[in-house]
Design a protein around this motif. Structure first.
Motif, PDB file in Angstrom:
ATOM      1  N   THR A 214      -7.094  14.113   9.717  1.00 49.23           N
ATOM      2  CA  THR A 214      -5.758  14.704   9.681  1.00 49.23           C
ATOM      3  C   THR A 214      -4.706  13.621   9.881  1.00 49.23           C
ATOM      4  N   PHE A 215      -3.751  13.520   8.975  1.00 49.71           N
ATOM      5  CA  PHE A 215      -2.598  12.635   9.190  1.00 49.71           C
ATOM      6  C   PHE A 215      -1.484  13.031   8.237  1.00 49.71           C
ATOM      7  N   GLN A 216      -0.290  12.572   8.563  1.00 54.36           N
ATOM      8  CA  GLN A 216       0.858  12.797   7.696  1.00 54.36           C
ATOM      9  C   GLN A 216       1.538  11.465   7.448  1.00 54.36           C
ATOM     10  N   VAL A 217       2.084  11.291   6.272  1.00 56.42           N
ATOM     11  CA  VAL A 217       2.872  10.091   5.996  1.00 56.42           C
ATOM     12  C   VAL A 217       4.215  10.532   5.439  1.00 56.42           C
ATOM     13  N   ARG A 218       5.288   9.947   6.016  1.00 59.42           N
ATOM     14  CA  ARG A 218       6.633  10.280   5.555  1.00 59.42           C
ATOM     15  C   ARG A 218       7.097   9.248   4.541  1.00 59.42           C
ATOM     16  N   ALA A 219       8.123   9.607   3.800  1.00 55.11           N
ATOM     17  CA  ALA A 219       8.731   8.658   2.878  1.00 55.11           C
ATOM     18  C   ALA A 219       9.205   7.442   3.658  1.00 55.11           C
ATOM     19  N   GLY A 220       8.886   6.261   3.195  1.00 56.20           N
ATOM     20  CA  GLY A 220       9.324   5.046   3.862  1.00 56.20           C
ATOM     21  C   GLY A 220       8.406   4.585   4.967  1.00 56.20           C
ATOM     22  N   ASP A 221       7.316   5.307   5.173  1.00 52.40           N
ATOM     23  CA  ASP A 221       6.409   5.035   6.285  1.00 52.40           C
ATOM     24  C   ASP A 221       5.194   4.242   5.782  1.00 52.40           C
ATOM     25  N   VAL A 222       4.738   3.266   6.554  1.00 55.89           N
ATOM     26  CA  VAL A 222       3.485   2.595   6.226  1.00 55.89           C
ATOM     27  C   VAL A 222       2.466   2.963   7.305  1.00 55.89           C
ATOM     28  N   LEU A 223       1.439   3.697   6.900  1.00 56.37           N
ATOM     29  CA  LEU A 223       0.383   4.057   7.842  1.00 56.37           C
ATOM     30  C   LEU A 223      -0.779   3.097   7.639  1.00 56.37           C
ATOM     31  N   GLY A 224      -1.174   2.392   8.701  1.00 58.64           N
ATOM     32  CA  GLY A 224      -2.319   1.503   8.611  1.00 58.64           C
ATOM     33  C   GLY A 224      -3.561   2.210   9.115  1.00 58.64           C
ATOM     34  N   ILE A 225      -4.641   2.148   8.347  1.00 55.62           N
ATOM     35  CA  ILE A 225      -5.894   2.747   8.795  1.00 55.62           C
ATOM     36  C   ILE A 225      -6.915   1.632   8.935  1.00 55.62           C
ATOM     37  N   GLY A 226      -7.292   1.362  10.182  1.00 52.47           N
ATOM     38  CA  GLY A 226      -8.233   0.292  10.449  1.00 52.47           C
ATOM     39  C   GLY A 226      -9.635   0.844  10.601  1.00 52.47           C
ATOM     40  N   GLY A 227     -10.594  -0.043  10.600  1.00 51.36           N
ATOM     41  CA  GLY A 227     -11.962   0.401  10.810  1.00 51.36           C
ATOM     42  C   GLY A 227     -12.918  -0.602  10.220  1.00 51.36           C
ATOM     43  N   VAL A 228     -14.126  -0.606  10.762  1.00 47.03           N
ATOM     44  CA  VAL A 228     -15.147  -1.501  10.262  1.00 47.03           C
ATOM     45  C   VAL A 228     -15.714  -0.905   8.977  1.00 47.03           C
ATOM     46  N   ALA A 229     -16.067  -1.761   8.043  1.00 42.98           N
ATOM     47  CA  ALA A 229     -16.564  -1.307   6.738  1.00 42.98           C
ATOM     48  C   ALA A 229     -17.661  -0.264   6.894  1.00 42.98           C
ATOM     49  N   GLY A 230     -17.673   0.695   6.012  1.00 44.11           N
ATOM     50  CA  GLY A 230     -18.729   1.692   6.012  1.00 44.11           C
ATOM     51  C   GLY A 230     -18.474   2.849   6.937  1.00 44.11           C
TER      52      GLY A 230
END
Lengths: 360, 504
Positions: free
Chosen positions: B273-289
């Motif tokens: 679950t997430f939301q992104v607004r106009a002008g927003d940069v959401l970073g999603i981190g995580g180890v591969a896989g």
């Protein structure tokens, strides 16, 4: 030491040069084969490649070129669409048979009524028959992930049994004195796929083949569907990312190749062959696979390749009767062509280097 | 003291490019030596020569004073050189022990090998059960398999190529403990990376390559990361800057996104679950896989999801096909450049058609407009500084960084409302990476919603407004990046997956 070095880009020159090289190599090694069989290789090669077009009886053989070439081209065009997308319909022979049965049955159902609507109806029936037969591997692949190579190939043998059953049962000529085989459509004007221009071999199947070539060319060069086919063959994941629906593409490619093979069968049974019989099919559906690859899966290339294969068929027949070459030798000769072509394909993506080994 | 390995004047030329030009380098026993440089600087060629994969054109190598001329990797291994590659060469379906046995000249009996693996893994704090199937292992654990495979041969020199690109910060700490222990026992390590802070934390010396030449050496502890970076690049670096911008309405709304794993070794998405607004940069981190590919596929439309899970500007997007999503303005760029984002054997023009057809009007009622597509490809090449002779070249002929610029440029130039990218700068040199990041920031400043999925935490810290971690297919609640430090992020990423530091 000889080694292969990957080219940064596929070579355009080699893509066109390999079919020519393959034909030359086939002539050389075919000549060796004929020599081992105790025939004069030069004479055998000229009999196969020269006699039908420029020989004494060329007036008889030239029309054969179109008659034999048309079904090959028609089938190969359909196969090439699938092959380009990595969808392997190996069962065109079966779709060809079922198209012929459906086409002939549609015509014979109206016998002896004469009407201008009968032939178009037969065309539709033939196309439908081939399409439906190809949809069996198509639907099985999409729904259950079966291998279309195996299913389509096995359905060839089913179709052959169906053909035998039809020749002996449902479609048997009631006035045929008990001989297997249907009525001869050449003697039923409304259903006869006659020569359009006498003495040329030009019949409706040739027209259909030319239309299919133009249609396929435009599709591949200028249409989104053709682009989808090419991307799917090159990189299936990229195609899916680009929005190609793989299931739909499989059904389109198998359906189209089946439809064209069915048409080829229908034009053959209503024209040159004339009747449904146990030995109606002569392997056009398999030879068309060679034609498709020899023509680089390119519609224009397929026309040239289809004519070349037709030539080896006719020339092979002459060589059999005049030089006493065994039929199997001619088949080996044709097989060599595909073998050399596929082997030389490596040159498109690799160049040959002579010299010492060095790993990079 | 005699150096363990001394390279003098090593030169290797390929047609049109000198990969290594008179490279001279010395590594002492037990030294951790960093090899720094951008992509294409010649790091790979150099280590391939040391590992016997490439023969130098001229120059000499000496191992402990004696001439060292490895003819193949086997000779290098028997001389005591081990190498852990960036891309693992492991078979998913085999067990750890079987994979290790496959890489050995004369593998001992399985049971003896399993005992050896346990012993080495305990000594160096790399817990690993020999019986586990590699397909079930995390990237960090797979790397351990590769390291143990090398350690079993008792190397004097261990070459490590970008070892931390797949690890969480905690896993990196554990790896460093292991490497320090090896170093203390006298094993030298040649450490290739372009993560400068890591090099400063770990390495005793560094050699910097640029354009195949050694352009400098330094003691990383005493040199700032910025100075090292500028040595690598050869010019001053522009740090991407976000223009002041306001965030607007919610553009992309993902609610309870769940999807089964697409394959046996894939990852299921669980209630993302997430939301992104106009002008927003959401970073999603995580180890591969941990579900990155699957998340991108769900957003791009490659894998359909149940109605109501993904919506765009209030409209349900879940069952809409990729092409139609692009038409609406939802674009994406997957991680795998060759084969997924682009078709390797097709020209750049054709690859521009791949995703540009709908939004750039390259196809009208199914008919393709090739001249217009070519112009679009040329625009991407010009605006994103893609180095290529022209749009007719095959995608595979481009270097990784250039193709990545093309792929990102292709999406950015289509003026997306939403852009989802996975690993936008993976394997891209510093200058190109900065350009790509800047273009993402500009896009957000122009009012687009941007989702950046990445394993590079520095990158996410640099460009994202908010950060969320993807772990085992679950996404943590996004938090403003300014409130987080690397330690907290590491814990969000799932910590060290319950492994321990080497017992020295």
């Amino acid at each position: 030491m000889i080694r292969l070095e990957a080219r940064p880009q596929p070579s355009a020159v080699m893509a066109y040069a390999t079919p020519v090289l393959a034909v030359l190599l086939t002539m050389i090694f075919g000549g060796v084969l004929f020599a081992v069989l105790g025939k004069d290789p030069l004479q055998a090669i000229t009999t196969i490649f020269w006699e039908p077009v420029f020989g004494e009886f060329a007036f008889f053989y030239r029309p054969q070129l179109l008659i034999k070439g048309a079904p090959l081209v028609l089938i190969a065009i359909g196969l090439a669409l699938g092959f380009k997308a990595g969808i392997w319909n190996i069962g065109a022979e079966g779709q060809y048979i079922v198209g012929a049965i459906c086409g002939a049955a549609a015509g014979l159902a109206f016998y002896p009524t004469e009407s201008a609507f009968i032939f178009p109806l037969m065309v539709l029936a033939g196309a439908f028959g081939g399409w439906a037969w190809a949809m069996i591997p198509g639907v099985l692949k999409v729904k259950f992930g079966t291998n279309e190579i195996l299913v389509s190939l096995m359905l060839v043998y089913v179709a052959e049994q169906l053909l035998a059953s039809m020749s002996l049962g449902l479609l048997k000529n009631p006035e045929g004195f008990g001989f297997p085989g249907s009525r001869n459509l050449q003697q039923y004007a409304s259903a006869h796929n006659a020569e359009l221009i006498a003495g040329t071999g030009m019949h409706w199947g040739v027209v259909a083949a030319l239309v299919a070539v133009i249609f396929a060319y435009a599709l591949l060069a200028r249409h989104r569907l053709g682009f989808a086919i090419r991307v799917t063959g090159e990189a299936p994941r990229a195609a899916k990312f680009g929005g190609v629906n793989p299931g739909r593409l499989i059904l389109f490619c198998l359906g189209t190749s089946g439809l064209l093979a069915g048409l080829a069968g229908m034009f053959e049974v209503s024209g040159p062959a004339g009747q449904i019989s146990i030995d109606f099919n002569v392997g056009y559906g398999f030879t068309a696979i060679i034609v498709a690859f020899l023509g680089r899966l390119n519609p224009l290339g397929i026309v040239a390749a289809g004519l070349l294969m037709a030539l080896t068929y006719i020339g092979g027949d002459i060589a059999q009767s005049q030089l006493g070459l065994p039929a199997a030798a001619i088949q080996v000769f044709q097989g060599m062509l595909l073998f050399f072509l596929l082997a030389l394909d490596v040159l498109t993506n690799y160049r040959v280097r002579f010299g010492s080994q060095e790993v990079a | 003291m005699t150096p363990l390995l001394a390279l003098r004047g090593l030169t290797k030329a390929y047609p049109g490019v000198i990969a290594n030009d008179a490279v001279t380098l010395e590594i002492a026993p037990g030294e951790i030596h960093a090899l720094l440089g951008e992509n294409g600087a010649g790091k790979s060629t150099l280590v391939k020569m040391i590992y016997g994969l490439v023969k130098p054109d001229s120059g000499t190598m000496q191992m402990r004073g004696a001439d060292y001329v490895p003819t193949d990797p086997r000779a290098a291994r028997s001389a005591g050189v081990g190498m852990v590659f960036q891309h693992f060469s492991l078979f998913d379906a085999l067990s750890v022990a079987e994979n290790i046995a496959l890489g050995m000249e004369t593998p001992p009996a399985m049971r003896a090998l399993a005992t050896q693996i346990r012993k080495v893994s305990e000594t160096y704090g790399l817990p690993l059960s020999p019986d586990r199937t590699v397909g079930d292992l995390s990237a960090g654990e797979r790397q351990r398999v590769e390291i143990i495979r090398c350690l079993l041969q008792d190397p004097k020199l261990l070459i490590m190529d970008e070892p931390t690109s797949v690890l969480t910060p905690q896993e990196v700490d554990i790896l460093f403990e292991t490497l320090r222990k090896l170093s203390a026992e006298g094993t030298a390590i040649l450490y290739i990376s372009h993560k400068l802070e890591e090099i400063r934390a770990l390495c005793d010396a560094a050699t910097i390559l640029r354009g195949g030449k050694v352009v400098g050496t330094c003691i990383p502890r005493d040199t700032s990361a910025r100075d090292m970076a500028e040595l690598m690049v050869g010019s001053t670096l522009a740090t991407p800057k976000a223009a002041a911008h306001n965030t607007g309405n919610v553009v992309l709304d993902v609610t309870g996104l769940s999807a089964p794993a697409p394959s046996a070794f894939g990852m299921a998405l669980k209630d993302v679950t997430f939301q992104v607004r106009a002008g927003d940069v959401l970073g999603i981190g995580g180890v591969a896989g941990n579900g990155q590919d699957e998340l991108l596929a769900a957003l791009s439309g490659e894998t359909p999801c149940a109605p109501g899970m993904v919506s765009f500007l209030g409209g349900d997007l879940s069952t809409i096909a990729p092409e139609a999503r692009r038409g609406l303005g939802v674009l994406s760029a997957p991680e795998e450049r060759l084969g997924h984002a682009a078709a390797p054997n097709m020209s750049l023009t054709e690859n521009a058609m791949l995703t540009g057809a709908a939004r750039e009007g390259l196809s009208v009622r199914g008919l393709l407009n090739w001249p217009k597509t070519r112009a679009f490809a040329e625009r991407i090449i010009a605006e994103f500084d893609v180095r290529t002779p022209g749009p007719d070249n095959a995608a595979r002929s481009l270097s990784g960084g250039n193709l990545q610029k093309f792929v990102i440029g292709r999406e950015v130039l289509q003026r997306p409302e939403v852009l989802v990218v996975n690993q936008p700068t993976w394997g891209v040199d510093a200058a190109a990476a900065a350009a790509i990041r800047q273009s993402l920031l500009d896009l957000a400043a122009g009012g687009a919603a941007v989702v950046v999925i990445s394993q590079d935490l520095d990158e996410l810290m640099e460009i994202s407004d908010r950060f969320a971690a993807l772990n085992e297919g679950r996404l943590s609640a996004p938090r403003p990046t300014s409130e987080l430090d690397v330690e907290q992020i590491g814990l969000m990423l799932g910590g060290a997956h319950g492994i321990e530091v080497a017992h020295v």
